[in-house]
Design a protein around this motif. Structure first.
Motif, mmCIF file in Angstrom:
data_model
loop_
_atom_site.group_PDB
_atom_site.id
_atom_site.type_symbol
_atom_site.label_atom_id
_atom_site.label_comp_id
_atom_site.label_asym_id
_atom_site.label_seq_id
_atom_site.Cartn_x
_atom_site.Cartn_y
_atom_site.Cartn_z
ATOM 1 N N MET A 1 0.845 -1.201 0.000
ATOM 2 C CA MET A 1 0.000 0.000 0.000
ATOM 3 C C MET A 1 0.877 1.246 0.000
ATOM 4 O O MET A 1 1.727 1.414 0.859
ATOM 5 N N SER A 2 0.693 2.109 -0.994
ATOM 6 C CA SER A 2 1.497 3.323 -1.068
ATOM 7 C C SER A 2 0.986 4.355 -0.079
ATOM 8 O O SER A 2 -0.210 4.453 0.188
ATOM 9 N N ILE A 3 1.913 5.120 0.467
ATOM 10 C CA ILE A 3 1.580 6.141 1.466
ATOM 11 C C ILE A 3 2.086 7.484 0.953
ATOM 12 O O ILE A 3 3.282 7.665 0.769
ATOM 13 N N LEU B 1 12.539 3.750 1.146
ATOM 14 C CA LEU B 1 11.176 4.263 1.273
ATOM 15 C C LEU B 1 10.425 4.187 -0.051
ATOM 16 O O LEU B 1 9.257 3.781 -0.098
ATOM 17 N N LYS B 2 11.099 4.550 -1.123
ATOM 18 C CA LYS B 2 10.475 4.488 -2.446
ATOM 19 C C LYS B 2 10.084 3.059 -2.788
ATOM 20 O O LYS B 2 8.967 2.800 -3.275
ATOM 21 N N SER B 3 10.980 2.113 -2.523
ATOM 22 C CA SER B 3 10.696 0.703 -2.815
ATOM 23 C C SER B 3 9.536 0.188 -1.979
ATOM 24 O O SER B 3 8.790 -0.696 -2.402
ATOM 25 N N GLY B 4 9.375 0.762 -0.778
ATOM 26 C CA GLY B 4 8.284 0.355 0.100
ATOM 27 C C GLY B 4 6.996 1.124 -0.131
ATOM 28 O O GLY B 4 6.028 0.948 0.614
ATOM 29 N N SER C 1 20.367 9.040 0.621
ATOM 30 C CA SER C 1 20.031 8.414 -0.665
ATOM 31 C C SER C 1 19.559 6.980 -0.479
ATOM 32 O O SER C 1 18.572 6.544 -1.099
ATOM 33 N N ALA C 2 20.250 6.242 0.382
ATOM 34 C CA ALA C 2 19.859 4.856 0.632
ATOM 35 C C ALA C 2 18.491 4.795 1.309
ATOM 36 O O ALA C 2 17.651 3.936 0.979
ATOM 37 N N ILE D 1 12.264 2.296 7.516
ATOM 38 C CA ILE D 1 13.394 3.155 7.888
ATOM 39 C C ILE D 1 14.448 2.363 8.660
ATOM 40 O O ILE D 1 15.638 2.496 8.429
ATOM 41 N N LYS D 2 13.967 1.500 9.562
ATOM 42 C CA LYS D 2 14.898 0.691 10.348
ATOM 43 C C LYS D 2 15.650 -0.317 9.483
ATOM 44 O O LYS D 2 16.722 -0.807 9.863
ATOM 45 N N GLY D 3 15.074 -0.624 8.318
ATOM 46 C CA GLY D 3 15.727 -1.554 7.399
ATOM 47 C C GLY D 3 15.557 -2.989 7.821
ATOM 48 O O GLY D 3 16.335 -3.874 7.477
#
Length: 363
Positions: free
Chosen positions: A1-3, A299-302, A293-294, A361-363
Motif C-alpha cells: 500500500m502506497s503512502i 522508502l520508495k521501494s516500500g 540516498s539509501a 526506515i529501520k531496514g
C-alpha cells in the motif's frame, strides 16, 4: 500500500459537507472578491493569533513583499534571514530591491542561530525575517530585544507555523508583523493560493490594505503604486471552515510525531530536534541522516513518499550568485541540506502506516 507525503483527499472527506456548503454559499452570493467571507476570515485569524489586525492577501509570498514595502524597505537596505528555508523568504527581500543577509541555523532546531544574529547587523540593516521552520517557533522575543537595540523591524515568516507556540504565545503574535501562507499543503491550507499578514499596528494594516488593492483606499483613487493581491471569497470560505479544525489537526500531527520519535529512537537516524519551550505543529517531520540516498530508495521501494527539504541552501542558489556567498559560509545549513528528509506526518495517517514506515526506515 502506497503512502503519500500528505493526503489532502483524506482530509477533505472528513469535512466534505461543510466545505461544499461553504463554496455553494459563495456561489449563491455572487460576491467573489473583497467580500464578507474574507473580512470574517481576517477577524478570525487575528483572534486566533492574538493580534489586533489581519490582512488577507493572494499568497504567502505577497504577504512578505507587501509587508516589506509597507515598512518602507527598498534599495540600499539589508534584511537578515536564514538560508535554510523556502526561496520566498529571501526572494521577497530582493523583489523590493533590498539585499538578503543570511545567518546560519541552530543544529538542533534548524531555526536561525540567534547567537550569530547581532553580528550580521550593519548600518544598512532595516529588518529581520526569522523563519519558524517546519512549524517550530523560535524565540521571537529574543529577536525583538536585539531588534530594539538597533531600531529594526521584525517580520515573522510563519508560513509553516500557524498555531505553533513559544512560551505560550502563538506564532505571529510577537513580531511587528507576521506572514502566513495557506498554500494547499500547509497545516491550514486553501484549495489554491492564499496568504495573510497579522499585526498589532493599525496604521500598518491600513497601509497593507491599500497596497493589496492597487494603492487605493477608494476605488479609482490611487495614492501610491500598489499590487493586485486579494484573497478571493471561495478560498476565504474554505479557510474559515478549516480554521475550526486546525488545533485538532495540529494536535494530531504532534501525536504522530511523538510516535515516530519513539519508533525511531536508537536507529542512528536523527529525529527532529525541539526547543523545550516551543510547541511545534510539525508542518513537516524531517529526519536527518548521512545515508539519505539509501533511505530514500528504501522508502520508495516500500511505497512511501518522501521529500528533501531543502536540496540547495539559499546562499548557493544561482539567483543569489551576485551576493558572493560560497560553499562553507554556512556549514550547519549546508549539512542540513545534505541530510534532511521529510516523511509522511499528518492526522489521517494510521498507526499501521506509521509502523510500516518506521520498519522500512529501520531496514
Amino acid at each position: 500500500m502506497s503512502i503519500p507525503l500528505l493526503d489532502l483527499k483524506a482530509q477533505y472527506l472528513t469535512i466534505k459537507e461543510e466545505i461544499d456548503q461553504a463554496i455553494l454559499d459563495v456561489l449563491d452570493s455572487s460576491v467573489y472578491i473583497l467580500g464578507p467571507q474574507m473580512k470574517a476570515l481576517e477577524k478570525e485569524i487575528a483572534a486566533y493569533c492574538g493580534t489586533q489586525e489581519a490582512v488577507a492577501v493572494a499568497n504567502g509570498t505577497d504577504a512578505l513583499v507587501l509587508t516589506l514595502k509597507a515598512f518602507g524597505i527598498g534599495p540600499g537596505d539589508e534584511v537578515i534571514t536564514t538560508p535554510f528555508t523556502f526561496f520566498a523568504s529571501a526572494e521577497t527581500i530582493a523583489q523590493v530591491g533590498a539585499t538578503p543577509v543570511f545567518v546560519d541555523i541552530d543544529p538542533i532546531t534548524l531555526n536561525m542561530d540567534l547567537t550569530q544574529l547581532e553580528d550580521k547587523i550593519t548600518s544598512k540593516t532595516k529588518a529581520i525575517i526569522p523563519v519558524h521552520i517546519f512549524g517550530q517557533m523560535l524565540d521571537v522575543e529574543r529577536v525583538m530585544e536585539i531588534a530594539a537595540r538597533h531600531d529594526l523591524k521584525v517580520i515573522e515568516d510563519a508560513a509553516q507555523a500557524i498555531g505553533a507556540e513559544y512560551r505560550g504565545k502563538k506564532a505571529g503574535s510577537i513580531g511587528h508583523a507576521a506572514t502566513f501562507s495557506f498554500f494547499p499543503t500547509k497545516n491550514l491550507g486553501a484549495y489554491g493560493d492564499a496568504g495573510m499578514i497579522v499585526t498589532n499596528d493599525k496604521d500598518l494594516a491600513s497601509q497593507l490594505r491599500m497596497l493589496r488593492f492597487h494603492g487605493c483606499k477608494t476605488k479609482y483613487y490611487h495614492e501610491e503604486i500598489g499590487y493586485n493581491s486579494r484573497l478571493d471569497e471561495i478560498q476565504a470560505a474554505i479557510l474559515r471552515v478549516k480554521l475550526r479544525y486546525l488545533d485538532g489537526w495540529n494536535q494530531g500531527r504532534r501525536e504522530k510525531a511523538k510516535l515516530y520519535d519513539e519508533l525511531l529512537s536508537n536507529t542512528g537516524i536523527q529525529i527532529p530536534g525541539r526547543d523545550p519551550q516551543a510547541l511545534p505543529i510539525y508542518h513537516l517531520y524531517v529526519l536527518r541522516t548521512e545515508e539519505r540516498s539509501a533511505l530514500m530508495e528504501r522508502l520508495k521501494s516500500g511505497g512511501v513518499a518522501n521529500a528533501i527539504y531543502y536540496p540547495v541552501p539559499l546562499h548557493l542558489q544561482k539567483a543569489f550568485q551576485a551576493l558572493g556567498y560560497k560553499m562553507g559560509d554556512f556549514p550547519v545549513t549546508e549539512k542540513a541540506c545534505e541530510q534532511a528528509l521529510a516523511i509522511p506526518c499528518y492526522p489521517e495517517l494510521s498507526l499501521e502506516q506509521q509502523h510500516q514506515i518506521a520498519n522500512i526506515i529501520k531496514g
